[in-house]
Write a protein that holds these residues in place. Structure first.
Motif, short mmCIF file in Angstrom:
data_model
loop_
_atom_site.label_atom_id
_atom_site.label_comp_id
_atom_site.label_asym_id
_atom_site.label_seq_id
_atom_site.Cartn_x
_atom_site.Cartn_y
_atom_site.Cartn_z
N ARG A 1 33.07 -45.81 92.99
CA ARG A 1 33.37 -47.02 93.75
C ARG A 1 34.41 -47.82 92.97
O ARG A 1 34.11 -48.41 91.94
CB ARG A 1 32.09 -47.83 93.97
CG ARG A 1 31.03 -47.04 94.73
CD ARG A 1 29.74 -47.83 94.88
NE ARG A 1 29.07 -48.07 93.62
CZ ARG A 1 28.29 -47.19 93.00
NH1 ARG A 1 28.11 -46.00 93.55
NH2 ARG A 1 27.71 -47.49 91.86
N LEU A 2 35.62 -47.85 93.50
CA LEU A 2 36.72 -48.52 92.82
C LEU A 2 36.77 -49.98 93.21
O LEU A 2 35.94 -50.47 93.97
CB LEU A 2 38.03 -47.81 93.16
CG LEU A 2 38.07 -46.29 92.89
CD1 LEU A 2 39.41 -45.72 93.28
CD2 LEU A 2 37.74 -45.99 91.44
N ALA A 3 37.77 -50.69 92.72
CA ALA A 3 37.89 -52.11 93.00
C ALA A 3 38.03 -52.35 94.50
O ALA A 3 38.73 -51.63 95.21
CB ALA A 3 39.11 -52.69 92.27
N GLY A 4 37.34 -53.36 94.98
CA GLY A 4 37.43 -53.69 96.40
C GLY A 4 36.71 -52.69 97.27
O GLY A 4 35.53 -52.40 97.06
N VAL A 5 37.43 -52.13 98.25
CA VAL A 5 36.79 -51.27 99.25
C VAL A 5 37.23 -49.81 99.11
O VAL A 5 37.13 -49.04 100.05
CB VAL A 5 37.13 -51.78 100.66
CG1 VAL A 5 36.48 -53.12 100.92
CG2 VAL A 5 38.64 -51.86 100.86
N TRP A 6 37.71 -49.43 97.94
CA TRP A 6 38.19 -48.07 97.72
C TRP A 6 37.08 -47.21 97.11
O TRP A 6 36.31 -47.66 96.28
CB TRP A 6 39.40 -48.07 96.80
CG TRP A 6 40.62 -48.63 97.44
CD1 TRP A 6 41.03 -49.94 97.44
CD2 TRP A 6 41.61 -47.91 98.18
NE1 TRP A 6 42.19 -50.09 98.14
CE2 TRP A 6 42.58 -48.86 98.60
CE3 TRP A 6 41.78 -46.58 98.53
CZ2 TRP A 6 43.70 -48.49 99.35
CZ3 TRP A 6 42.88 -46.22 99.27
CH2 TRP A 6 43.83 -47.15 99.67
#
Length: 246
Positions: A110-115
């Motif tokens: 799970r990357l920064a924001g919604v990525w």
């Protein structure tokens, strides 16, 4: 082919972000080649998402039985036909059932924001696959409709997704190998051929995106690219040659 089936599954939360799901399917039918009268298909999947890491780890394994399969005949066709899925075979007294054993493993970040980014790998072993006779020679040499092959496939997929927002996106690249092993009824059972499956695509790229232009208007696009498909060359007919003439 009449069949009676029953299945069940159970999901258990193990704590600390771990969960396991297990199940089994039981199928009862008349005996067919490559499948017992009582086919058992178990499955298990494990997911671990630790709270202190933005990662999820998954692994799964499953057996499945399939009683219909498509056979693409070898050789030339009559008319504008690509021979993609021309003949459907139903398992019976002379036609085998497919048995597939599949295992997968993956990591999702799970990357920064919604990525979200993911890496997934798989291996598959399939028996009872009906394929055209692979032996050399003319197409009219008393060839059987099909021979039974074993399929071994493995691959890796890299993907990235944007899950929410005014625009969303999904992109993936996969590398896969699918190989067949079959014996030739023309040459003899002592000879085994090992060759790429017609569905083998070593490199595949998929891209999709959707943009919200207004409250009721969406604009989407998709793109797919794949490397070439393997094939066996064949001659439409045999031509007599005079001695000494090539």
């Amino acid at each position: 082919l009449s069949m009676l089936a029953a299945w069940g599954e159970q999901r258990l939360a193990l704590g600390s972000g771990a969960a396991v799901e297990a199940g089994v399917r039981v199928e009862a039918h008349a005996p067919v080649p490559n499948a017992p009268a009582l086919g058992i298909a178990p499955k298990v999947a494990i997911r671990f998402s630790p709270a202190w890491l933005p990662l999820s780890f998954t692994a799964a394994a499953q057996r499945s039985w399939q009683y219909t399969q498509a056979l693409a005949p070898a050789g030339p066709s009559v008319g504008p036909d690509l021979y993609l899925t021309d003949v459907w075979l139903l398992a019976g007294d002379t036609i085998p059932a497919l048995r597939a054993d599949v295992a997968t493993a993956g990591i999702e970040a799970r990357l920064a924001g919604v990525w979200v980014a993911a890496v997934n790998g798989y291996v598959r072993h399939t028996t009872g696959m009906a394929v055209p006779e692979p032996g050399p020679g003319t197409l009219t040499d008393n060839r059987p409709i099909f021979v039974t092959a074993v399929n071994d496939a493995q691959g890796l997929e890299l993907s990235v997704r944007r899950l929410a927002g005014r625009w969303t996106f999904s992109g993936s690249y996969s590398y896969g190998i699918s190989m067949l092993t079959a014996r030739s009824a023309l040459v003899g059972n002592a000879v085994r051929y090992h060759y790429p499956s017609p569905s083998d695509r070593r490199h595949v790229v998929d891209l999709t995106s959707l943009v919200r232009i207004g409250s009721s208007l969406r604009l989407g696009a998709a793109f797919t690219w794949a490397s070439g498909a393997p094939f066996s060359r064949f001659l439409l007919s045999t031509q007599p040659c005079a001695p000494g003439v090539l």
